[in-house]
Design a protein around this motif. Structure first.
Motif, mmCIF file in Angstrom:
data_model
loop_
_atom_site.group_PDB
_atom_site.id
_atom_site.type_symbol
_atom_site.label_atom_id
_atom_site.label_comp_id
_atom_site.label_asym_id
_atom_site.label_seq_id
_atom_site.Cartn_x
_atom_site.Cartn_y
_atom_site.Cartn_z
ATOM 1 N N VAL A 161 44.798 31.130 43.590
ATOM 2 C CA VAL A 161 44.616 32.780 43.616
ATOM 3 C C VAL A 161 44.248 32.942 42.232
ATOM 4 C CG1 VAL A 161 45.726 35.088 43.889
ATOM 5 C CG2 VAL A 161 46.103 33.230 45.576
ATOM 6 N N LEU A 162 44.727 32.664 41.345
ATOM 7 C CA LEU A 162 44.406 32.710 39.854
ATOM 8 C C LEU A 162 43.022 32.370 39.622
ATOM 9 C CD1 LEU A 162 47.926 31.838 38.291
ATOM 10 C CD2 LEU A 162 46.924 34.139 38.173
ATOM 11 N N GLU A 163 42.652 31.156 39.886
ATOM 12 C CA GLU A 163 41.464 30.710 39.880
ATOM 13 C C GLU A 163 40.300 31.511 40.568
ATOM 14 O OE1 GLU A 163 41.763 26.786 41.256
ATOM 15 O OE2 GLU A 163 42.098 25.994 39.042
ATOM 16 N N ARG A 164 40.551 32.220 41.766
ATOM 17 C CA ARG A 164 39.580 33.090 42.261
ATOM 18 C C ARG A 164 39.417 34.553 41.407
ATOM 19 N NH1 ARG A 164 41.418 35.056 47.775
ATOM 20 N NH2 ARG A 164 43.162 33.850 47.596
ATOM 21 N N ILE A 165 40.768 34.941 40.771
ATOM 22 C CA ILE A 165 40.637 36.086 40.072
ATOM 23 C C ILE A 165 39.665 35.723 38.519
ATOM 24 C CG2 ILE A 165 42.136 37.449 38.526
ATOM 25 C CD1 ILE A 165 42.548 38.142 41.255
ATOM 26 N N TYR A 166 40.147 34.595 38.107
ATOM 27 C CA TYR A 166 39.450 34.131 36.919
ATOM 28 C C TYR A 166 37.927 34.232 37.192
ATOM 29 C CZ TYR A 166 38.740 31.849 32.218
ATOM 30 O OH TYR A 166 38.208 31.533 31.010
ATOM 31 N N ALA A 167 37.408 33.763 38.375
ATOM 32 C CA ALA A 167 35.979 33.498 38.403
ATOM 33 C C ALA A 167 35.525 34.925 38.383
ATOM 34 C CB ALA A 167 35.764 32.753 39.751
ATOM 35 N N ALA A 168 36.097 36.012 38.936
ATOM 36 C CA ALA A 168 35.735 37.438 39.246
ATOM 37 C C ALA A 168 35.642 37.814 37.747
ATOM 38 C CB ALA A 168 36.439 38.170 40.108
ATOM 39 N N LEU A 169 36.539 37.752 36.990
ATOM 40 C CA LEU A 169 36.718 38.323 35.750
ATOM 41 C C LEU A 169 35.328 37.607 34.937
ATOM 42 C CD1 LEU A 169 40.495 37.830 34.968
ATOM 43 C CD2 LEU A 169 39.227 40.063 35.219
ATOM 44 N N CYS A 170 35.208 36.553 34.876
ATOM 45 C CA CYS A 170 34.063 35.727 34.321
ATOM 46 C C CYS A 170 32.763 36.459 34.373
ATOM 47 C CB CYS A 170 33.956 34.318 34.385
ATOM 48 S SG CYS A 170 35.395 33.360 33.662
ATOM 49 N N ASP A 171 32.881 36.792 35.865
ATOM 50 C CA ASP A 171 31.398 37.406 36.367
ATOM 51 C C ASP A 171 31.546 38.983 35.887
ATOM 52 O OD1 ASP A 171 30.355 35.438 37.543
ATOM 53 O OD2 ASP A 171 31.093 35.797 39.421
ATOM 54 N N GLY A 172 32.448 39.217 35.042
ATOM 55 C CA GLY A 172 32.496 40.736 34.543
ATOM 56 C C GLY A 172 33.110 41.628 35.533
ATOM 57 N N LYS A 173 33.679 41.344 36.639
ATOM 58 C CA LYS A 173 34.226 42.103 37.592
ATOM 59 C C LYS A 173 35.656 42.310 37.306
ATOM 60 C CE LYS A 173 30.820 40.774 41.108
ATOM 61 N NZ LYS A 173 30.782 39.661 42.278
ATOM 62 N N SER A 174 36.446 43.258 37.884
ATOM 63 C CA SER A 174 37.663 43.367 37.828
ATOM 64 C C SER A 174 38.477 42.905 38.846
ATOM 65 C CB SER A 174 38.124 45.037 37.876
ATOM 66 O OG SER A 174 37.549 45.785 36.953
ATOM 67 N N ALA A 175 39.863 42.443 38.421
ATOM 68 C CA ALA A 175 40.760 41.650 39.481
ATOM 69 C C ALA A 175 40.863 42.467 40.752
ATOM 70 C CB ALA A 175 42.169 41.563 38.928
ATOM 71 N N ARG A 176 40.646 43.967 40.748
ATOM 72 C CA ARG A 176 40.795 44.751 41.951
ATOM 73 C C ARG A 176 39.551 44.762 42.809
ATOM 74 N NH1 ARG A 176 39.239 48.495 38.128
ATOM 75 N NH2 ARG A 176 41.194 48.664 37.188
ATOM 76 N N THR A 177 38.582 44.026 42.652
ATOM 77 C CA THR A 177 37.577 43.804 43.324
ATOM 78 C C THR A 177 37.859 42.392 44.316
ATOM 79 O OG1 THR A 177 36.174 42.434 41.801
ATOM 80 C CG2 THR A 177 35.896 44.716 41.781
ATOM 81 N N VAL A 178 38.814 41.628 43.875
ATOM 82 C CA VAL A 178 38.867 40.433 44.633
ATOM 83 C C VAL A 178 39.888 40.811 45.973
ATOM 84 C CG1 VAL A 178 39.766 37.993 44.547
ATOM 85 C CG2 VAL A 178 38.676 39.140 42.547
ATOM 86 N N PRO A 179 39.509 40.681 46.937
ATOM 87 C CA PRO A 179 40.240 40.821 48.363
ATOM 88 C C PRO A 179 41.256 39.623 48.344
ATOM 89 C CG PRO A 179 37.973 40.523 48.890
ATOM 90 C CD PRO A 179 38.070 39.918 47.539
ATOM 91 N N LEU A 180 42.575 40.279 48.744
ATOM 92 C CA LEU A 180 43.877 39.410 48.646
ATOM 93 C C LEU A 180 44.648 39.905 49.791
ATOM 94 C CD1 LEU A 180 44.755 39.471 44.773
ATOM 95 C CD2 LEU A 180 43.583 37.648 45.965
ATOM 96 N N THR A 181 45.463 38.925 50.505
ATOM 97 C CA THR A 181 46.274 39.185 51.378
ATOM 98 C C THR A 181 47.744 39.808 50.619
ATOM 99 O OG1 THR A 181 47.613 36.960 51.235
ATOM 100 C CG2 THR A 181 45.516 37.304 52.879
ATOM 101 N N ALA A 182 48.443 40.292 51.433
ATOM 102 C CA ALA A 182 49.653 40.996 50.814
ATOM 103 C C ALA A 182 50.673 39.714 50.023
ATOM 104 C CB ALA A 182 50.561 41.624 52.114
#
Length: 364
Positions: A161-182
């Motif tokens: 999950v953290l690696e998915r978040i990190y990839a989004a951050l590297c693209d200049g996107k906020s963590a809130r843009t990454v869809p996650l399960t509860a």
């Protein structure tokens, strides 16, 4: 509820904080005059509570409260320690939501740190600093959890999950843009990512625009479109007018609002937006000893609401005796409510509603 107020220097952030809290945060026409996070606690205005106080004449009157934290103006490079840097980013990690003040007015007498007024550029400057700070945090956490996963394989799910978040951050996107399960959301809770926090954008407009003309302000329109693209809340206020309103009470305040052509203060707007953004409601307790509002999230069941008052209430929960605020006001007394059969006895599965007046029965 704890809200962190952020923004570039000289956008009206500390002026707004002063107005909201009357806490006397220093404000001046130069960057970094706010050198410590100022904290102010504000009572949540609630007419229902006022009416209950008129009915019960309680010994104690306790409204719900919001804690505002005014954080020093951030600049480019804050995540790397520029300006007042990381110290202040760390304060934002403790809040429930971020109030981002953005300047949308022109005034040659007030210096803009970037030399011109451009709301979207200013928002992106702050957002990138929050993203950079999160990248550093996530990178460290991935490394730590990978090491720990050698003896506990279950941690590999969090690493993914953290690696998915990190990839989004590297693209200049906020963590809130990454869809996650509860379940994945729970994994991230301890990381307290800045870009995961809900945001309310506060467009600081001129006093001539506060009654509605701000809707034609190009800067406001761009900021509103940006907020909509993020699913964020936006409100328009004039920090200078809020400072004047903070000095007034009662009829004087109402007359000033009427003269301005507005129905509520910026504080009222911000509280309403905050409750909406965070999915919060209030239930009420009423009697001669105390009239009080309690803040809970929508969907909270009766035993957990009781636990807000005291852990024993939740542990020994038997039932909740509930009447709606509207029913009590219409009937005029609790005795009349009981006579009409409007006082309900609710069990453990009851989902609390906004404005419920409750007496909890428990046995420990």
């Amino acid at each position: 509820m704890k809200l962190g107020i952020v923004g570039l220097p000289n956008v009206g952030k500390s002026t707004l904080f002063n107005a909201l809290t009357n806490a006397g945060a220093q404000s001046a026409n130069y960057p970094f005059c706010t050198i410590d996070p100022n904290v102010g606690i504000v009572s949540v205005p609630d007419e229902r509570l006022d009416k209950l106080a008129e009915m019960y004449h309680p010994e104690k009157f306790t409204p719900a409260t919001i804690e505002f934290v005014d954080i020093a103006g951030l600049v480019k490079g804050a995540a790397q320690g520029e300006g007042l840097g990381n110290k202040f980013l760390s304060h934002i990690r403790e809040v429930d939501a971020i109030v981002h003040v953005v300047r949308c007015f022109e005034d040659d007498n007030i210096i803009h740190v970037e030399g011109s007024v451009d709301p979207i550029r200013d928002v992106e400057t702050i957002n990138m600093e929050l993203i950079f700070a999160d990248m550093e945090m996530v990178e460290r956490r991935i490394e730590r959890q990978k090491k720990a996963a050698k003896s506990d394989k279950s941690l590999l799910a969090e690493v993914e999950v953290l690696e998915r978040i990190y990839a989004a951050l590297c693209d200049g996107k906020s963590a809130r843009t990454v869809p996650l399960t509860a379940e994945e959301e729970d994994m991230l809770y301890e990381a307290r990512l800045l870009t995961k926090k809900p945001i309310i954008y506060v467009a600081n407009v001129s006093d001539s625009e506060v009654s509605g003309a701000y809707a034609e302000n190009d800067g406001y329109k761009k900021l509103a479109a940006f907020a909509a693209s993020e699913g964020a809340e936006i409100i328009a206020v004039c920090a200078g007018i809020e400072a004047e309103l903070a000095e007034l009470e009662g009829e004087d305040k109402e007359m000033f609002l009427e003269d301005l052509g507005i129905s509520e203060s910026g504080l009222d707007k911000l509280i309403r937006a905050s409750y909406s953004l965070l999915g919060l409601i209030s239930f009420l307790t009423a009697g001669t000893p105390e009239v009080r509002a309690w803040t809970i999230t929508k969907g909270t069941k009766a035993p957990q609401a009781a636990g807000k008052i005291h852990s024993d209430f939740e542990r020994g929960f038997i039932r909740a005796e509930v009447v709606s605020f509207e029913d009590l006001m219409r009937e005029g007394s609790m005795a009349a409510v009981k006579d009409k059969g409007l006082l309900r006895s609710e069990g453990k599965e009851y989902v609390m509603a906004d404005g419920d007046i409750v007496l909890f029965r428990f046995n420990v």
